[in-house]
Design a protein around this motif. Structure first.
Motif, PDB file in Angstrom:
ATOM      1  N   SER A   1       0.846  -1.211   0.000  1.00  0.00           N
ATOM      2  CA  SER A   1       0.000   0.000   0.000  1.00  0.00           C
ATOM      3  C   SER A   1       0.876   1.255   0.000  1.00  0.00           C
ATOM      4  O   SER A   1       2.097   1.187   0.107  1.00  0.00           O
ATOM      5  CB  SER A   1      -0.884   0.007   1.243  1.00  0.00           C
ATOM      6  OG  SER A   1      -0.051   0.175   2.382  1.00  0.00           O
ATOM      7  N   LYS A   2       0.214   2.414  -0.087  1.00  0.00           N
ATOM      8  CA  LYS A   2       0.956   3.678  -0.002  1.00  0.00           C
ATOM      9  C   LYS A   2       1.631   3.808   1.359  1.00  0.00           C
ATOM     10  O   LYS A   2       2.781   4.239   1.452  1.00  0.00           O
ATOM     11  CB  LYS A   2       0.005   4.857  -0.219  1.00  0.00           C
ATOM     12  CG  LYS A   2      -0.367   5.030  -1.674  1.00  0.00           C
ATOM     13  CD  LYS A   2      -1.309   6.206  -1.858  1.00  0.00           C
ATOM     14  CE  LYS A   2      -1.870   6.189  -3.278  1.00  0.00           C
ATOM     15  NZ  LYS A   2      -3.066   7.022  -3.415  1.00  0.00           N
ATOM     16  N   ILE A   3       0.889   3.432   2.406  1.00  0.00           N
ATOM     17  CA  ILE A   3       1.469   3.475   3.751  1.00  0.00           C
ATOM     18  C   ILE A   3       2.695   2.567   3.806  1.00  0.00           C
ATOM     19  O   ILE A   3       3.765   2.953   4.268  1.00  0.00           O
ATOM     20  CB  ILE A   3       0.433   3.029   4.811  1.00  0.00           C
ATOM     21  CG1 ILE A   3      -0.648   4.086   4.981  1.00  0.00           C
ATOM     22  CG2 ILE A   3       1.111   2.725   6.145  1.00  0.00           C
ATOM     23  CD1 ILE A   3      -1.735   3.719   5.970  1.00  0.00           C
ATOM     24  N   GLY A   4       2.523   1.347   3.305  1.00  0.00           N
ATOM     25  CA  GLY A   4       3.617   0.379   3.322  1.00  0.00           C
ATOM     26  C   GLY A   4       4.830   0.905   2.578  1.00  0.00           C
ATOM     27  O   GLY A   4       5.971   0.790   3.037  1.00  0.00           O
ATOM     28  N   ASP A   5       4.568   1.500   1.424  1.00  0.00           N
ATOM     29  CA  ASP A   5       5.639   2.015   0.590  1.00  0.00           C
ATOM     30  C   ASP A   5       6.428   3.101   1.327  1.00  0.00           C
ATOM     31  O   ASP A   5       7.665   3.123   1.313  1.00  0.00           O
ATOM     32  CB  ASP A   5       5.020   2.599  -0.689  1.00  0.00           C
ATOM     33  CG  ASP A   5       6.006   2.586  -1.845  1.00  0.00           C
ATOM     34  OD1 ASP A   5       6.909   1.730  -1.827  1.00  0.00           O
ATOM     35  OD2 ASP A   5       5.867   3.429  -2.742  1.00  0.00           O
ATOM     36  N   SER A   6       5.684   3.979   1.986  1.00  0.00           N
ATOM     37  CA  SER A   6       6.326   5.087   2.683  1.00  0.00           C
ATOM     38  C   SER A   6       7.152   4.576   3.875  1.00  0.00           C
ATOM     39  O   SER A   6       8.302   4.983   4.070  1.00  0.00           O
ATOM     40  CB  SER A   6       5.243   6.101   3.106  1.00  0.00           C
ATOM     41  OG  SER A   6       5.482   6.602   4.387  1.00  0.00           O
ATOM     42  N   VAL A   7       6.575   3.666   4.664  1.00  0.00           N
ATOM     43  CA  VAL A   7       7.298   3.145   5.822  1.00  0.00           C
ATOM     44  C   VAL A   7       8.530   2.356   5.374  1.00  0.00           C
ATOM     45  O   VAL A   7       9.630   2.501   5.938  1.00  0.00           O
ATOM     46  CB  VAL A   7       6.389   2.254   6.700  1.00  0.00           C
ATOM     47  CG1 VAL A   7       7.166   1.643   7.855  1.00  0.00           C
ATOM     48  CG2 VAL A   7       5.197   3.043   7.218  1.00  0.00           C
ATOM     49  N   TRP A   8       8.363   1.537   4.340  1.00  0.00           N
ATOM     50  CA  TRP A   8       9.481   0.722   3.868  1.00  0.00           C
ATOM     51  C   TRP A   8      10.626   1.595   3.360  1.00  0.00           C
ATOM     52  O   TRP A   8      11.797   1.351   3.644  1.00  0.00           O
ATOM     53  CB  TRP A   8       9.008  -0.256   2.784  1.00  0.00           C
ATOM     54  CG  TRP A   8      10.085  -1.215   2.367  1.00  0.00           C
ATOM     55  CD1 TRP A   8      10.850  -1.167   1.238  1.00  0.00           C
ATOM     56  CD2 TRP A   8      10.548  -2.355   3.119  1.00  0.00           C
ATOM     57  NE1 TRP A   8      11.756  -2.200   1.231  1.00  0.00           N
ATOM     58  CE2 TRP A   8      11.589  -2.953   2.366  1.00  0.00           C
ATOM     59  CE3 TRP A   8      10.185  -2.925   4.344  1.00  0.00           C
ATOM     60  CZ2 TRP A   8      12.277  -4.085   2.802  1.00  0.00           C
ATOM     61  CZ3 TRP A   8      10.865  -4.062   4.779  1.00  0.00           C
ATOM     62  CH2 TRP A   8      11.895  -4.622   4.013  1.00  0.00           C
ATOM     63  N   ALA A   9      10.269   2.637   2.609  1.00  0.00           N
ATOM     64  CA  ALA A   9      11.296   3.532   2.074  1.00  0.00           C
ATOM     65  C   ALA A   9      12.078   4.198   3.212  1.00  0.00           C
ATOM     66  O   ALA A   9      13.314   4.287   3.172  1.00  0.00           O
ATOM     67  CB  ALA A   9      10.661   4.592   1.177  1.00  0.00           C
ATOM     68  N   LYS A  10      11.350   4.637   4.246  1.00  0.00           N
ATOM     69  CA  LYS A  10      12.022   5.275   5.383  1.00  0.00           C
ATOM     70  C   LYS A  10      12.922   4.276   6.104  1.00  0.00           C
ATOM     71  O   LYS A  10      14.053   4.611   6.498  1.00  0.00           O
ATOM     72  CB  LYS A  10      10.984   5.830   6.374  1.00  0.00           C
ATOM     73  CG  LYS A  10      10.309   7.104   5.898  1.00  0.00           C
ATOM     74  CD  LYS A  10       9.310   7.579   6.957  1.00  0.00           C
ATOM     75  CE  LYS A  10       8.321   8.571   6.354  1.00  0.00           C
ATOM     76  NZ  LYS A  10       7.116   8.731   7.170  1.00  0.00           N
ATOM     77  N   ALA A  11      12.436   3.050   6.266  1.00  0.00           N
ATOM     78  CA  ALA A  11      13.236   2.031   6.966  1.00  0.00           C
ATOM     79  C   ALA A  11      14.488   1.694   6.179  1.00  0.00           C
ATOM     80  O   ALA A  11      15.578   1.530   6.739  1.00  0.00           O
ATOM     81  CB  ALA A  11      12.390   0.781   7.215  1.00  0.00           C
ATOM     82  N   MET A  12      14.347   1.613   4.866  1.00  0.00           N
ATOM     83  CA  MET A  12      15.510   1.322   4.014  1.00  0.00           C
ATOM     84  C   MET A  12      16.538   2.456   4.107  1.00  0.00           C
ATOM     85  O   MET A  12      17.738   2.217   4.231  1.00  0.00           O
ATOM     86  CB  MET A  12      15.078   1.131   2.551  1.00  0.00           C
ATOM     87  CG  MET A  12      14.386  -0.187   2.263  1.00  0.00           C
ATOM     88  SD  MET A  12      15.357  -1.642   2.737  1.00  0.00           S
ATOM     89  CE  MET A  12      16.745  -1.492   1.628  1.00  0.00           C
ATOM     90  N   ALA A  13      16.027   3.699   4.061  1.00  0.00           N
ATOM     91  CA  ALA A  13      16.926   4.852   4.131  1.00  0.00           C
ATOM     92  C   ALA A  13      17.666   4.886   5.465  1.00  0.00           C
ATOM     93  O   ALA A  13      18.808   5.337   5.551  1.00  0.00           O
ATOM     94  CB  ALA A  13      16.120   6.143   3.928  1.00  0.00           C
ATOM     95  N   ALA A  14      17.011   4.353   6.516  1.00  0.00           N
ATOM     96  CA  ALA A  14      17.633   4.355   7.841  1.00  0.00           C
ATOM     97  C   ALA A  14      18.526   3.131   8.046  1.00  0.00           C
ATOM     98  O   ALA A  14      19.098   2.948   9.129  1.00  0.00           O
ATOM     99  CB  ALA A  14      16.545   4.413   8.908  1.00  0.00           C
ATOM    100  N   GLY A  15      18.618   2.283   7.033  1.00  0.00           N
ATOM    101  CA  GLY A  15      19.502   1.122   7.126  1.00  0.00           C
ATOM    102  C   GLY A  15      18.985   0.015   8.042  1.00  0.00           C
ATOM    103  O   GLY A  15      19.760  -0.758   8.600  1.00  0.00           O
TER     104      GLY A  15
END
Lengths: 252, 308
Positions: free
Chosen positions: B245-259
């Motif tokens: 989902s959009k929520i999932g996409d946003s959370v995943w992107a932030k988590a990836m950026a944070a390593g």
């Protein structure tokens, strides 16, 4: 606005909790009234109190068959509305009024209360005690789309409302439906939804299945209709994101 | 590969970069890491997870149970719990292999637990329940908009608690108290003991103990989660992750950026999406046949079909 739908609100034997739930949409209710709905009559929130010709009428409360006026008002509501929505557990299933045995002041002879579906044809149910503001909002938006929307919106609204139309086939609800229609049918997978849905905390999960304190159950129908195994439409629910966004956008 | 995997924006093989967390994790530590990150970032202020009696004993304010019968609660019986910190998350981590009624806490999470942004983890059917509750909030007042992150886990079928008891104590001949971990993989049900012993049962043995309600389920990979994850398709110690989902996409992107996670392209790992797809199709085909059989049940009378 010319393309608003007209709405009426008939108040029978209900505690006004459904009215409060409607009002608890706060700004959302004002947007609904501004853009989509022309409230023609309603005992608590409008000046006009008597039944008029409308597109959609909400009926709160069960109907006391010992009260001629209530029966007449219900019949008139049916005759003058395109769509009749039973709002809340009492109108749908009798709910707490099922336990009535009369003897109350100042009308001790008013003892027999029926869900409105036992007297008239009902088109849509919104179960629960009280029904939730968000459910009322969603149904109101969908009713608008059904009557005034594009072909695509009409299809969506039809798909959304279909399960709520099918609920009108029955006028009895109880925790027991979780037993007879879900567990007995081999459909319960123990997700816990019914526990959360019950307004009186009558349900607990015991070894992965709901266990009902049947003396606490007020027969509002929330547990069964919230259960993902009572009815589930992939067509509708798989588009939950788009539908939620559309509803929120409509209320901006 | 098509509808059986649901809608998704991206799919990778991933594992947590948190070594401490991986020690408590079932596979790649995806659910625990996601929630730990979301708690840190304020994306959620609490999560509903499956804990056990040990957790409930240490954190009585995080569960709703009848404490008069506390001693009667068995090991490995899942208890839905609200966690607010990483330490609590880790204390509850790991797959229990019998159904935890997590949705039961969904409303109360926003009431006495005071959460405004709820995280919830659950099986595909529980994700269906959550989405139905958002679209048709019949008994879920003010809940839908509070669901900030719903993580789904792959599920072929589940067991009632008593089945786990039967499988572990009768078939695997181990006491449930002495079990460290349970797992289904490579066509077997694995039971790992705390002293290092390992017992494997062929799935042929476990089938008859599955929950009947699971046999009408048409979702293997939690199509309705914001993010869904499971071990199937990825190498040992890694998990397959669908961002949906959009929520999932946003959370995943932030988590990836944070390593928070290291990832590999799903196309590059073995056995890869083909296996996920194969198992999804197997489940759906088998359960569609069950639904078909229920139409007459061999007696000319239909059992109820929940899907409309």
């Amino acid at each position: 606005m010319a393309d608003k739908i007209t709405l009426g609100y008939t108040h029978l034997s209900g505690c006004t909790g459904c009215t409060v739930a409607l009002a608890d949409n706060y700004a959302g209710l004002l947007t609904l009234l501004d853009k989509y709905v022309d409230l023609k009559y309603m005992p608590t929130l409008a000046d006009a109190r008597h039944v008029q010709k409308v597109d959609v009428s909400f009926v709160e409360g069960s109907v006391c068959i010992n009260d001629k006026l209530a029966v007449e008002e219900l019949k008139e509501t049916r005759e003058k509305s395109t769509i009749v929505v039973a709002l809340g557990g009492c109108a749908c299933y009798g709910n707490i009024t099922r336990f009535s045995r009369g003897g109350q002041q100042n009308q001790p002879a008013h003892e027999a209360y029926l869900p409105i579906g036992d007297l008239i044809k009902v088109d849509v149910y919104i179960p629960g005690c009280a029904p939730t503001p968000q459910m009322i909002r969603n149904v109101a938006v969908m009713a608008y789309l059904l009557l005034k929307g594009t072909k695509e919106q009409k299809d969506l609204a039809t798909a959304f409302l279909t399960p709520l139309m099918k609920l009108t086939e029955k006028t009895e609800a109880c925790f027991c439906e979780l037993m007879t229609q879900v567990i007995n049918q081999g459909l319960c997978m123990g997700c816990g939804t019914c526990v959360a849905a019950c307004p009186v905390n009558a349900i607990t999960m015991e070894y992965g299945k709901p266990n009902g304190e049947r003396d606490l159950c007020i027969k509002c129908g929330a547990c069964y209709s919230q259960c993902p195994r009572s009815w589930f439409s992939f067509d509708v629910v798989e588009n939950y994101e788009a539908i939620n966004e559309a509803i929120m956008a409509a209320l901006q | 590969m098509g509808a059986e995997l649901g809608k998704y924006k991206s799919c990778v093989s991933a594992r947590s970069t948190d070594k401490e967390l991986l020690k408590c994790a079932q596979d790649g530590g995806i659910v625990s890491s996601l929630f730990a990150f979301a708690l840190d970032e304020g994306i959620i202020d609490g999560a509903i997870v499956a804990a056990t009696k040990e957790f409930a004993a240490k954190n009585p304010s995080k569960v709703i149970i009848d404490s008069t019968n506390f001693d009667m609660i068995e090991p490995w019986r899942p208890i839905p719990a609200i966690v607010n910190t990483k330490a609590e998350l880790l204390a509850a981590a790991g797959t229990k292999y019998n159904i935890s009624p997590n949705v039961a806490l969904l409303k109360e999470a926003t009431r006495s637990f005071g959460l405004d942004k709820v995280g919830i983890v659950g099986t595909p059917c529980q994700m269906q329940a959550v989405r139905k509750a958002q679209l048709y909030p019949i008994g879920m007042r003010d809940v839908g908009a509070s669901i900030a992150l719903a993580v789904g886990i792959f599920c072929m079928e589940n067991f009632p608690y008593q089945s786990i008891l039967q499988l572990v104590e009768d078939h695997a001949a181990m006491k449930l108290e002495s079990v460290k971990k349970m797992e289904i993989g490579k066509g077997k049900f694995w039971v790992y003991g705390k002293r290092g012993q390992v017992v494997q049962l062929p799935l042929k043995v476990t089938h008859k103990y599955e929950q009947p309600g699971c046999h009408v389920c048409l979702d293997y990979v939690a199509n309705l989660g914001d993010i869904s994850t499971g071990s199937v398709g990825s190498p040992d110690g890694w998990s397959t992750v669908f961002v949906r989902s959009k929520i999932g996409d946003s959370v995943w992107a932030k988590a990836m950026a944070a390593g928070v996670f290291e990832t590999q392209p799903i196309e590059k790992v073995k056995p890869g999406l083909e296996l996920v797809s194969k198992l999804a199709n197997e489940k759906i085909t088998k359960n569609k046949a069950t639904l078909e059989a229920r139409k007459t049940f061999g007696v000319g009378k239909a059992l109820r079909n929940p899907y409309i």
